[in-house]
Design an enzyme around this catalytic site. Structure first.
Site, short mmCIF file in Angstrom:
data_model
loop_
_atom_site.label_atom_id
_atom_site.label_comp_id
_atom_site.label_asym_id
_atom_site.label_seq_id
_atom_site.Cartn_x
_atom_site.Cartn_y
_atom_site.Cartn_z
N TYR A 1 0.95 -1.19 -0.01
CA TYR A 1 -0.14 0.13 -0.07
C TYR A 1 0.75 1.39 0.06
O TYR A 1 1.63 1.19 0.88
CB TYR A 1 -1.12 0.00 1.04
CG TYR A 1 -2.18 1.18 1.10
CD1 TYR A 1 -3.27 0.94 0.44
CD2 TYR A 1 -1.79 2.21 1.51
CE1 TYR A 1 -4.07 1.73 0.48
CE2 TYR A 1 -2.64 3.29 1.28
CZ TYR A 1 -3.73 3.36 0.76
OH TYR A 1 -4.64 4.06 0.55
N GLN B 1 -10.99 0.18 0.39
CA GLN B 1 -11.33 -0.52 -0.55
C GLN B 1 -9.98 -1.53 -1.27
O GLN B 1 -10.18 -2.43 -1.75
CB GLN B 1 -12.01 0.07 -1.67
CG GLN B 1 -11.26 1.27 -2.42
CD GLN B 1 -11.61 2.64 -1.39
OE1 GLN B 1 -11.81 2.63 -0.20
NE2 GLN B 1 -11.25 3.87 -1.98
N ASN C 1 -3.66 6.08 5.93
CA ASN C 1 -4.25 6.87 6.80
C ASN C 1 -5.23 5.94 7.74
O ASN C 1 -4.89 4.65 7.81
CB ASN C 1 -5.32 7.84 6.16
CG ASN C 1 -6.31 7.11 5.30
OD1 ASN C 1 -6.61 6.05 5.42
ND2 ASN C 1 -6.78 7.73 4.23
N GLN D 1 12.17 15.27 11.63
CA GLN D 1 11.12 14.11 12.02
C GLN D 1 9.71 15.13 12.25
O GLN D 1 8.68 14.86 11.76
CB GLN D 1 11.28 13.82 13.45
CG GLN D 1 10.51 12.66 14.05
CD GLN D 1 10.77 11.53 12.84
OE1 GLN D 1 9.64 10.95 12.31
NE2 GLN D 1 11.94 11.29 12.62
N HIS E 1 7.40 15.82 9.35
CA HIS E 1 6.18 14.90 8.78
C HIS E 1 4.70 15.07 9.00
O HIS E 1 3.95 14.85 8.31
CB HIS E 1 6.73 13.52 9.25
CG HIS E 1 7.67 12.67 8.62
ND1 HIS E 1 7.67 12.28 7.25
CD2 HIS E 1 8.92 12.43 9.13
CE1 HIS E 1 8.77 11.61 6.90
NE2 HIS E 1 9.36 11.72 7.97
N GLU F 1 11.23 4.91 17.51
CA GLU F 1 11.22 4.51 16.29
C GLU F 1 12.80 5.07 15.87
O GLU F 1 13.57 3.97 15.38
CB GLU F 1 10.41 5.27 15.40
CG GLU F 1 10.29 4.63 14.11
CD GLU F 1 9.31 5.49 13.11
OE1 GLU F 1 8.97 6.85 13.70
OE2 GLU F 1 8.98 5.26 11.82
N HIS F 2 13.23 6.04 15.83
CA HIS F 2 14.58 6.34 15.33
C HIS F 2 15.47 6.83 16.47
O HIS F 2 14.66 7.88 17.27
CB HIS F 2 14.62 7.49 14.21
CG HIS F 2 13.64 7.29 13.23
ND1 HIS F 2 12.28 7.51 13.20
CD2 HIS F 2 13.93 6.68 12.03
CE1 HIS F 2 11.68 7.44 11.91
NE2 HIS F 2 12.76 6.94 11.28
N ASP G 1 16.61 7.27 6.20
CA ASP G 1 15.28 7.06 5.51
C ASP G 1 15.38 6.80 4.16
O ASP G 1 14.44 6.35 3.45
CB ASP G 1 14.48 8.64 5.56
CG ASP G 1 14.19 8.95 6.98
OD1 ASP G 1 14.00 8.13 8.04
OD2 ASP G 1 13.92 10.15 7.42
N HIS H 1 -3.10 -39.64 20.19
CA HIS H 1 -1.78 -39.22 20.06
C HIS H 1 -0.94 -40.36 20.65
O HIS H 1 0.11 -40.43 19.96
CB HIS H 1 -1.64 -38.02 20.94
CG HIS H 1 -2.37 -36.64 20.19
ND1 HIS H 1 -3.58 -36.44 20.11
CD2 HIS H 1 -1.55 -35.45 19.81
CE1 HIS H 1 -3.82 -35.19 19.59
NE2 HIS H 1 -2.43 -34.59 19.30
#
Lengths: 447, 447
Positions: A143, A204, A227, A272, A275, A340-341, A374, A433
């Site tokens: 995506y 969708q 999103n 950062q 963004h 994250e970073h 990045d 078994h």
């Protein structure tokens, strides 16, 4: 002087020695991941509709949400030729940059495959073979967001690990609001080895990939950012297909000992913050004067930034400059945040790096700006956010492989293992078994 | 003759050459994973309540659902001493079987760690270092079902990989309805390296592990099987903590070329079917006479099985004996199904194994009954179900580790990478990203 030039970016100043530091830090880290019930309900409807009506539903939503006047999903297909054409049409310096970045990303992920993505086997003395067979997924979906947040680098970062893993078919979906196709995104898809693409987005697109339609093939896993609708849709279809982590706002944490130019650190915090207003930039340093110097750099550099309004809001609402007792404490606070970073802006990298346990990616030394990672250093930029680095990992080749255990018990081995299995199976009340194991015992089975 | 003795188990007979084979197989594979809205809503309430009220809520639910008359969550704690005492109290042959199984499981997962769970690094010619640091999770939670489905082998299979990965703290939760503690489960926890346990189950246990309470510590990941409430709760908390896959009913698929004694195969089908009426047992073979022989073995052996009622219902409702054109077609059908357990009952293992792409675990040869793998061969018995082997893997050491990318760009490397990053960042309209890279260029940065 315009209004924008009067913007101030003042990250919260904290001191780890303050009695209420823990509470203040906790509050600053909080971010409402509260799922919107209205979005959830809408997404559930869209998923059910695409599952039931296939292409017709995909077409309806794409016409409505993206304002396209197409009459079939086939018209939304973007074939390999169109991807190549996009690549050939962009300026040479962009072509070169995409290819150089792709080559480095490919090389890193190839090393990852070699280090941890290979099948292995072992044998017992009695001839019993055990192991694990590692194979690529058959087909994956990537995506890619459209519109303002259309990032060609994300295409590289999602598709290249899949390609290196050996996935034969990589299907990209990307919304094209009002028909606008981002040429760099399509060019990146060409470079990264995307098999084909569809100009479809939102819940969708996720539904089409998860369930398959007459035109859009069902995939085994869906990765890539999106999103709130896309995130909700991915969470819904988890189990029917694999998904990567649901990403929260992006974050950087910088550990500084005061040896890196304050301008560099300020710009890393900006990169950062630009963004997203929800992005989080935090600086930890034992030296208050250095924190002042970075604040001064922020004040000086902010007016030069095109995205200064976003940067200012992000830093004001979610940023923090934190004075710590020492670097060791800064490392401990970083582990608590699990960013994250994580940049280590220090000259004593070998001293601090071993203390850092939880982070998506660790950027070592003054020259390693997050932005190099990045785009092109090689490691993936899809990283766990919101503290999930405590338990999850960067996107990698391993996300596009799966493992099957291999067990081949020798006749000899069946004697030893059969007796153990029999005792444990009877202990669990599972007689079949136990009997299945016992039939392989020589005195019993008669084969 | 009792009613139970008149039970018949007649798996559906299918022929891959029949015109409606695909449709019939699809129908037989279908299993309603439909989430029950009432359960979902109830679970959401329980999660919110435990998050808000902590121990008090856990106590309330445990008193109500498990019929325990305790007055604090502390009374529900089962310490390392209690686990050891349980181990010492069980019969010697069970102690030995648990220890031998644990030793084999440990050895296999140690090999897995060595093969694919180690940190690695590489260096560019310009001195830039790239790599990945692999570290264990800090604390994990293992959910163990109580009551009828209390399986000590599951304790071994969940806790040992965590222990081998180096997780310092492994917290087990297990419901004890009406106070009944399963001594084998506690003994297995001792053998497997569980740090401590709580006699709490259901959604309230998952909530306690995900959010933490005053008494039950918050963990980073929750693994282990459970009922519909537990599965729903795990799905809800995914993101706050890591989880393993949500398991569906267990399945076995046997590929037979007719060289394995029919009794053995029949018993292997039983050993899957005895788990659960929803369990699925499928046999594929090119030889119709062999399918008849297995059906005859089923008819003969069924009355000897204590769990024959469950076995019969499972085989009648969900089982299938499928005649295929040849073994190669059988392998292709198996790939389409992507079974949890896949037995290859053949003497031509090297011929068929390479054709098998999707399966949780592959059991090769007549002596490798699934039950040996379930208990003690070494590989994990927590495996992807319901076709999810297309994209997911057995539980393993890797589920209890996470990776952090390492990037250390040299001053030299920053020159090359900075130029690439700058082009791509400008292409995405992210000026701060570009500037952060450009500041490290020698002509610019001034450091």
């Amino acid at each position: 002087m315009t209004a924008a030039d009067t913007l101030l970016a003042r990250p919260l100043r904290l001191d780890s020695a303050a009695p209420d530091f823990d509470a203040q830090l906790t509050q600053r880290l909080q971010w409402s991941a509260a799922t919107d019930a209205a979005i959830e309900a809408r997404v559930a409807e869209i998923l059910a509709d695409v599952r039931a009506r296939g292409d017709a539903a995909v077409l309806d939503y794409t016409r409505r949400f993206d304002g396209l006047s197409v009459t079939s999903v086939a018209e939304l297909a973007i074939g390999a030729d169109a991807l190549r054409a996009a690549f050939e049409a962009i300026p040479a310096h962009q072509r070169d940059a995409l290819q150089e970045a792709a080559a480095r990303i490919r090389r890193y992920h190839q090393a990852q495959l070699d280090a941890c993505g290979r099948s292995w086997q072992m044998r017992d003395a009695d001839g019993t073979l055990l192991g694990q067979k590692v194979t690529p997924l058959d087909r994956v979906g990537i995506y890619v967001p459209g519109g303002k947040a259309a990032y060609p680098s994300s295409v590289l970062m999602n598709a290249i690990p899949a390609h290196v893993a050996g996935v034969p078919e990589i299907v990209m979906v990307v919304p094209t609001p009002r028909g606008e196709r981002n040429p760099l995104v399509l060019a990146a898809a060409h470079v990264a080895g995307v098999s084909r693409a569809f100009a479809v987005g939102g819940a969708q697109a996720v539904a089409a990939l998860a369930y398959g339609t007459a035109t859009i093939p069902r995939v085994d896993k869906i990765t890539g950012p999106g999103n709130a609708y896309v995130a909700s849709a991915k969470k819904h279809v988890f189990g029917t297909v694999g998904i990567d982590m649901i990403a929260g706002p992006s974050e950087i944490l910088v550990l500084a000992d005061g040896t890196t130019p304050p301008d560099w650190v300020a710009m890393d915090l900006f990169s950062q913050a630009e963004h997203d207003e929800l992005a989080q930039s935090i600086l930890l340093c034992p030296d208050a004067a250095y924190l002042d110097a970075v604040q001064a750099a922020i004040d000086r550099l902010l007016p030069t930034m095109p995205r200064r309004a976003i940067i200012a809001k992000s830093l004001n609402d979610r940023g923090a400059l934190i004075r710590t007792r020492d670097m060791a404490e800064a490392c401990a606070i970083s582990n608590r945040i699990a960013p994250e970073h994580l940049e280590v802006a220090s000259r004593e990298l070998r001293r601090w790096e071993p203390l850092l346990r939880h982070a998506g990616a660790i950027f070592l030394g003054a020259y390693t700006s997050e932005s190099l990672g990045d785009y092109c250093a090689g490691p993936n930029h899809v990283l766990p956010t919101s503290g999930t680095a405590r338990f999850s990992s960067p996107l990698g080749v391993y996300d596009f492989q799966k493992r099957s255990s291999l067990i081949e018990v020798s006749a000899e081995g069946a004697q030893t293992l059969g007796r153990i299995a029999s005792v444990l199976a009877h202990g669990e009340g599972l007689t079949a078994h136990a009997r299945a194991a016992e039939l392989r015992l020589r005195a019993e089975g008669g084969a």
